[in-house]
Enzyme design. Structure first.
Site, PDB file in Angstrom:
ATOM      1  N   GLY A  22      -4.091  33.075 -23.359  1.00  0.00           N
ATOM      2  CA  GLY A  22      -4.405  32.389 -22.105  1.00  0.00           C
ATOM      3  C   GLY A  22      -3.285  31.545 -21.519  1.00  0.00           C
ATOM      4  O   GLY A  22      -3.547  30.598 -20.777  1.00  0.00           O
ATOM      5  N   ASN A  24      -1.215  32.335 -19.132  1.00  0.00           N
ATOM      6  CA  ASN A  24      -1.250  32.438 -17.656  1.00  0.00           C
ATOM      7  C   ASN A  24      -2.420  31.654 -17.077  1.00  0.00           C
ATOM      8  O   ASN A  24      -2.290  31.037 -16.016  1.00  0.00           O
ATOM      9  CB  ASN A  24      -1.301  33.906 -17.218  1.00  0.00           C
ATOM     10  CG  ASN A  24       0.069  34.538 -17.223  1.00  0.00           C
ATOM     11  OD1 ASN A  24       0.907  34.228 -16.382  1.00  0.00           O
ATOM     12  ND2 ASN A  24       0.319  35.409 -18.196  1.00  0.00           N
ATOM     13  N   ILE A 102     -10.569  47.299 -19.200  1.00  0.00           N
ATOM     14  CA  ILE A 102     -10.416  47.917 -17.878  1.00  0.00           C
ATOM     15  C   ILE A 102     -11.698  47.745 -17.064  1.00  0.00           C
ATOM     16  O   ILE A 102     -12.798  48.017 -17.557  1.00  0.00           O
ATOM     17  CB  ILE A 102     -10.039  49.404 -18.025  1.00  0.00           C
ATOM     18  CG1 ILE A 102      -8.607  49.492 -18.593  1.00  0.00           C
ATOM     19  CG2 ILE A 102     -10.131  50.144 -16.684  1.00  0.00           C
ATOM     20  CD1 ILE A 102      -8.126  50.887 -18.870  1.00  0.00           C
ATOM     21  N   HIS A 119       0.975  41.562 -14.423  1.00  0.00           N
ATOM     22  CA  HIS A 119       1.387  42.657 -15.312  1.00  0.00           C
ATOM     23  C   HIS A 119       2.854  42.419 -15.723  1.00  0.00           C
ATOM     24  O   HIS A 119       3.689  42.110 -14.864  1.00  0.00           O
ATOM     25  CB  HIS A 119       1.246  43.994 -14.578  1.00  0.00           C
ATOM     26  CG  HIS A 119       1.583  45.164 -15.441  1.00  0.00           C
ATOM     27  ND1 HIS A 119       0.721  45.676 -16.386  1.00  0.00           N
ATOM     28  CD2 HIS A 119       2.708  45.906 -15.532  1.00  0.00           C
ATOM     29  CE1 HIS A 119       1.289  46.687 -17.006  1.00  0.00           C
ATOM     30  NE2 HIS A 119       2.505  46.852 -16.510  1.00  0.00           N
TER      31      HIS A 119
HETATM   32  C1  GAR Z   1       0.782  38.591 -20.267  1.00  0.00           C
HETATM   33  O1  GAR Z   1       2.095  38.975 -20.586  1.00  0.00           O
HETATM   34  C2  GAR Z   1       0.223  39.500 -19.187  1.00  0.00           C
HETATM   35  O2  GAR Z   1       1.174  39.881 -18.244  1.00  0.00           O
HETATM   36  C3  GAR Z   1      -0.230  40.673 -19.996  1.00  0.00           C
HETATM   37  O3  GAR Z   1      -0.809  40.110 -21.155  1.00  0.00           O
HETATM   38  C4  GAR Z   1      -0.170  38.871 -21.426  1.00  0.00           C
HETATM   39  C5  GAR Z   1      -1.237  37.829 -21.535  1.00  0.00           C
HETATM   40  O4  GAR Z   1      -0.707  36.615 -21.975  1.00  0.00           O
HETATM   41  N1  GAR Z   1      -1.158  41.465 -19.284  1.00  0.00           N
HETATM   42  C6  GAR Z   1      -1.231  42.785 -19.382  1.00  0.00           C
HETATM   43  O5  GAR Z   1      -0.515  43.435 -20.119  1.00  0.00           O
HETATM   44  C7  GAR Z   1      -2.292  43.429 -18.520  1.00  0.00           C
HETATM   45  N2  GAR Z   1      -2.200  44.844 -18.611  1.00  0.00           N
HETATM   46  P1  GAR Z   1      -1.510  35.267 -21.815  1.00  0.00           P
HETATM   47  O6  GAR Z   1      -2.888  35.499 -22.473  1.00  0.00           O
HETATM   48  O7  GAR Z   1      -0.704  34.266 -22.567  1.00  0.00           O
HETATM   49  O8  GAR Z   1      -1.621  34.970 -20.357  1.00  0.00           O
END
Ligand code: GAR
Length: 210
Positions: A22, A24, A102, A119
């Protein structure tokens, strides 16, 4: 003639969807808390009960909610319950932030132009999973991050913002992922800010910043 969408200028209600740590979600919440985004985070949702980000959301005193996929007979049923939950809460924008399930076409249609995703690659290159390693293996010189609107065509919706990072000779999955993640934490809150300033105009595939 392409359909035109203009994002609303209002104090918005955001739902953030996560499956993991989490970071982001936290970047968006930090920007909201600092008054940089005209919105509140009304809900943090996860398909994983034990997602670390969900615990952090609880510590930050945000509303959290999870649904276990195995309690449902199909993805369609799962997403229909989720649609109802989101509608009940009058959510204006859903931010997918490492949400690894998805979404069904029905869910995407129910919230057209109301779902953003981050992404970790420069779409339309490297859609899907494990894309930092794929970028290294392909030998590209640059990769980056993309914020885009979500459509039923996975990772292919209209692009809002992108950030570019170099891919270095000695990069590993981890070092490149870290470099990209730093940019994710900048462009995702920025995209959400623009959304609720009423500044995103979508015309067909293209997003204009007004
Ligand atoms: C991030 O790098 C995001 O871009 C990626 O998962 C990670 C989540 O990190 N998302 C994808 O690959 C979607 N297909 P977080 O939980 O620390 O935000």
């Amino acid at each position: 003639m392409n359909e035109v969408f203009i994002s609303p200028k209002k104090k918005g209600k955001i739902a953030v969807f996560i499956s993991g740590r989490g970071s982001n979600f936290m970047a968006i919440h930090d920007a909201v808390a600092a008054g940089k985004i005209n919105a509140e985070i009304a809900l943090v949702f996860s398909n994983k009960k034990n997602a670390p980000g969900l615990e952090i959301a609880g510590q930050r005193e945000l509303n959290t909610f999870n649904l276990k996929p195995k309690d449902f007979s199909s993805n369609e049923e799962y997403d229909q319950v989720l649609v109802d939950e989101i509608k009940k809460r009058n959510i204006d924008l859903i931010c997918l932030a490492g949400y690894m399930k998805i979404l069904t076409p029905g869910f995407c249609e129910a919230f057209k132009y109301k779902i953003l995703n981050i992404h970790p690659a420069l779409l339309p290159s490297f859609p899907g999973l494990h894309v930092q390693q794929k970028a290294i293996d392909w030998g590209v010189r640059f990769s980056g991050a993309t914020v885009h609107f979500v459509t039923a065509d996975v990772d292919m919706g209209p692009i809002v913002l992108q950030a570019v990072v170099p891919v270095l000779q000695d990069d590993t999955d981890e070092t490149l992922s870290d470099r990209i993640l730093k940019e994710e934490h900048k462009i995702y809150p920025e995209a959400v800010r623009l959304y609720f300033e009423g500044r995103l105009e979508v015309r067909g595939r293209r997003v204009f910043i007004r």
